[in-house]
Design a protein around this motif. Structure first.
Motif, PDB file in Angstrom:
ATOM      1  N   THR A 201       2.058  18.199  33.253  1.00 45.72           N
ATOM      2  CA  THR A 201       3.885  17.672  33.713  1.00 45.72           C
ATOM      3  C   THR A 201       4.564  18.415  32.802  1.00 45.72           C
ATOM      4  O   THR A 201       5.445  18.688  33.080  1.00 45.72           O
ATOM      5  N   ILE A 202       4.439  17.699  31.031  1.00 47.90           N
ATOM      6  CA  ILE A 202       4.755  18.026  30.475  1.00 47.90           C
ATOM      7  C   ILE A 202       5.075  19.384  29.615  1.00 47.90           C
ATOM      8  O   ILE A 202       6.140  20.054  29.602  1.00 47.90           O
ATOM      9  N   LEU A 203       3.776  20.878  29.793  1.00 45.59           N
ATOM     10  CA  LEU A 203       3.766  21.705  30.246  1.00 45.59           C
ATOM     11  C   LEU A 203       5.019  22.537  31.312  1.00 45.59           C
ATOM     12  O   LEU A 203       5.728  23.255  30.497  1.00 45.59           O
ATOM     13  N   HIS A 204       4.367  21.744  32.364  1.00 44.70           N
ATOM     14  CA  HIS A 204       5.271  22.298  33.508  1.00 44.70           C
ATOM     15  C   HIS A 204       7.238  22.409  33.520  1.00 44.70           C
ATOM     16  O   HIS A 204       7.573  23.249  33.536  1.00 44.70           O
ATOM     17  N   ARG A 205       7.112  21.105  32.417  1.00 45.86           N
ATOM     18  CA  ARG A 205       8.799  20.256  31.836  1.00 45.86           C
ATOM     19  C   ARG A 205       9.548  21.420  30.657  1.00 45.86           C
ATOM     20  O   ARG A 205      10.880  21.676  30.956  1.00 45.86           O
ATOM     21  N   ILE A 206       8.669  22.121  30.086  1.00 49.72           N
ATOM     22  CA  ILE A 206       8.979  22.901  28.871  1.00 49.72           C
ATOM     23  C   ILE A 206       8.951  24.241  29.054  1.00 49.72           C
ATOM     24  O   ILE A 206       9.905  24.972  29.735  1.00 49.72           O
ATOM     25  N   LEU A 207       8.430  24.697  30.017  1.00 50.26           N
ATOM     26  CA  LEU A 207       7.640  26.372  30.484  1.00 50.26           C
ATOM     27  C   LEU A 207       8.775  26.696  31.400  1.00 50.26           C
ATOM     28  O   LEU A 207       9.408  27.260  31.659  1.00 50.26           O
ATOM     29  N   LEU A 208       8.838  25.559  32.501  1.00 47.28           N
ATOM     30  CA  LEU A 208       9.854  26.146  33.813  1.00 47.28           C
ATOM     31  C   LEU A 208      10.845  25.802  33.990  1.00 47.28           C
ATOM     32  O   LEU A 208      11.262  24.638  33.469  1.00 47.28           O
ATOM     33  N   GLU A 209      12.213  26.670  35.165  1.00 43.51           N
ATOM     34  CA  GLU A 209      13.131  26.473  33.981  1.00 43.51           C
ATOM     35  C   GLU A 209      14.224  25.666  35.197  1.00 43.51           C
ATOM     36  O   GLU A 209      13.487  24.677  36.373  1.00 43.51           O
ATOM     37  N   PRO A 210      14.780  24.035  34.867  1.00 42.50           N
ATOM     38  CA  PRO A 210      15.246  22.895  35.320  1.00 42.50           C
ATOM     39  C   PRO A 210      16.279  23.759  36.925  1.00 42.50           C
ATOM     40  O   PRO A 210      16.886  24.813  36.991  1.00 42.50           O
ATOM     41  N   PRO A 211      16.200  22.787  38.095  1.00 42.93           N
ATOM     42  CA  PRO A 211      16.726  23.239  38.871  1.00 42.93           C
ATOM     43  C   PRO A 211      18.135  23.802  38.340  1.00 42.93           C
ATOM     44  O   PRO A 211      18.651  22.662  37.481  1.00 42.93           O
ATOM     45  N   GLN A 212      19.060  24.003  38.778  1.00 42.51           N
ATOM     46  CA  GLN A 212      20.616  24.248  38.637  1.00 42.51           C
ATOM     47  C   GLN A 212      21.349  23.509  39.629  1.00 42.51           C
ATOM     48  O   GLN A 212      22.924  23.254  38.882  1.00 42.51           O
ATOM     49  N   GLU A 213      21.443  22.748  40.499  1.00 40.24           N
ATOM     50  CA  GLU A 213      22.167  21.386  40.621  1.00 40.24           C
ATOM     51  C   GLU A 213      21.449  20.033  41.046  1.00 40.24           C
ATOM     52  O   GLU A 213      20.218  20.316  40.821  1.00 40.24           O
ATOM     53  N   ASP A 214      21.535  19.452  41.754  1.00 35.08           N
ATOM     54  CA  ASP A 214      21.329  17.503  42.140  1.00 35.08           C
ATOM     55  C   ASP A 214      20.926  18.334  43.066  1.00 35.08           C
ATOM     56  O   ASP A 214      20.981  19.089  44.132  1.00 35.08           O
ATOM     57  N   ILE A 215      19.612  17.666  43.231  1.00 31.08           N
ATOM     58  CA  ILE A 215      18.530  17.756  44.141  1.00 31.08           C
ATOM     59  C   ILE A 215      18.712  16.737  45.515  1.00 31.08           C
ATOM     60  O   ILE A 215      19.316  15.546  45.033  1.00 31.08           O
TER      61      ILE A 215
END
Length: 365
Positions: A201-215
């Motif tokens: 999960t931490i690797l996904h958090r670091i490597l992937l782009e976060p959502p650009q708006e509220d979910i």
């Protein structure tokens, strides 16, 4: 020139009329879209598919009351299991209850996480009027902590089966193989294996782009958490459906062979010891099967939520239902243990004073 000016006046008049016509047309189209939106909302209300947020204060209050009661039930369940196991020397001496106590620790942590989740949803409701989590970070770490419980559940059932397997396979030397230190090491190893999902999960958090708006709510597509859930789901199915049943099936064959040898050689002490171990193995099998049966609806709903939903409203509804089912499965664990295990039931009764011997009043007969 005058005729030319008149022509331009007529042209401008027609163009203004045309613009007014387009304005009226756009107004009607927007009204039509609003009508369809209202119609779709009413359709969701009728068919039972809820939107991504709760509708009114009464629904929010009712759902929060259910969540608080279930979270309190989880904490009470953990307290009953821990007190019952630690109360009796008979249960404290069996490694089966060490693993069940470890599962209770994971249950307690998941209960704390869910309580935090309830508080966050309520704070969002006070600020925006929507009972939901719109922060992707909260959803990410909440799901990561809940993955600990699912992993500990899987590893607990596997370790219980392996402990019983070694006990039956090595009836004379299992006490030298299964030592307290090794059992504690296996418990620590189960938490280390569960940490793999957290690291993922931490690797996904670091490597992937976060959502650009509220979910709108905690989506399975958030940071590609669907891949982690799918991998964890696959491991759980392999353990629940194949590894654990095979271990207990082979354990039954081994126990039957040992019983034939002991009866042929007339070793009465060995016969009593084998019967005691077989009885405890049957208890472990019944507890494992009951936990798998209770966990099955939660796994099914999660699978449908990840692969069978066609809208966010359906996914949100299944998320709420699966959370309630998970809490209910955690609450009824003491009932399952007391129903299946005589040692747990005896310790529970002793804990509440029902098995205490009353002093004799008067003369002896």
């Amino acid at each position: 020139m005058s005729s030319k000016e008149e022509y331009h006046d007529v042209y401008n008049t027609r163009m203004s009329s045309k613009e007014e016509y387009h304005d009226v047309y756009n107004t009607r189209m927007s009204s039509k879209e609003e009508y369809h939106d209202v119609y779709n909302i009413s359709e969701m209300r009728v068919t039972g598919f809820t939107p991504t947020v709760l509708w009114n204060k009464l629904q929010v209050a009712g759902y929060m009351a259910v969540q608080i009661l279930l979270a309190g039930g989880v904490f009470f369940s953990v307290a009953v299991i821990a007190a019952t196991i630690l109360h009796s020397p008979r249960t404290r001496a069996q490694y089966l209850y060490w693993y069940l106590l470890n599962l209770s620790v994971a249950t307690f942590i998941s209960g704390l996480t869910y309580s935090f989740f309830i508080a966050w949803c309520f704070s969002e409701y006070l600020q925006s009027g929507a009972y939901s989590v719109t922060d992707p970070e909260v959803c990410l770490w909440t799901q990561a902590v809940f993955s600990y419980y699912r992993s500990i559940m899987c590893s607990t059932l596997l370790l219980i089966a392996l402990e019983r397997y070694v006990t039956i396979l090595k009836p004379l030397t299992h006490c030298y193989i299964l030592t307290d230190l090794r059992i504690k090491g296996s418990i620590v190893a189960s938490w280390m294996v569960a940490s793999i999902y957290m690291i993922w999960t931490i690797l996904h958090r670091i490597l992937l782009e976060p959502p650009q708006e509220d979910i709108p709510h905690c989506l399975v597509t958030l940071y590609r958490m669907k891949r982690i859930h799918t991998a964890q789901f696959a491991v759980g199915i392999v353990v629940f459906a194949f590894v654990v049943p095979f271990i207990y099936f082979h354990l039954h064959i081994i126990a039957k062979k040992h019983l034939e040898v002991i009866e042929r050689e007339r070793r009465l002490f060995g016969l009593a010891q084998l019967k005691r171990n077989v009885t405890r193995s049957n208890t472990a099998l019944k507890i494992s099967l009951s936990l798998i049966i209770v966990e099955f609806p939660f796994l099914t709903l999660n699978f449908v939520r990840m692969h069978g939903t066609s809208s966010q409203a359906q996914e949100h509804l299944l998320t709420k239902v699966s959370a309630v089912i998970l809490l209910l499965s955690q609450i009824i664990q003491p009932v399952l243990y007391a129903t299946i295990s005589p040692d747990f039931r005896r310790s529970f009764r002793s804990l509440w004073g029902r098995n205490r011997v009353q002093p004799v009043v008067g003369d002896f007969p």
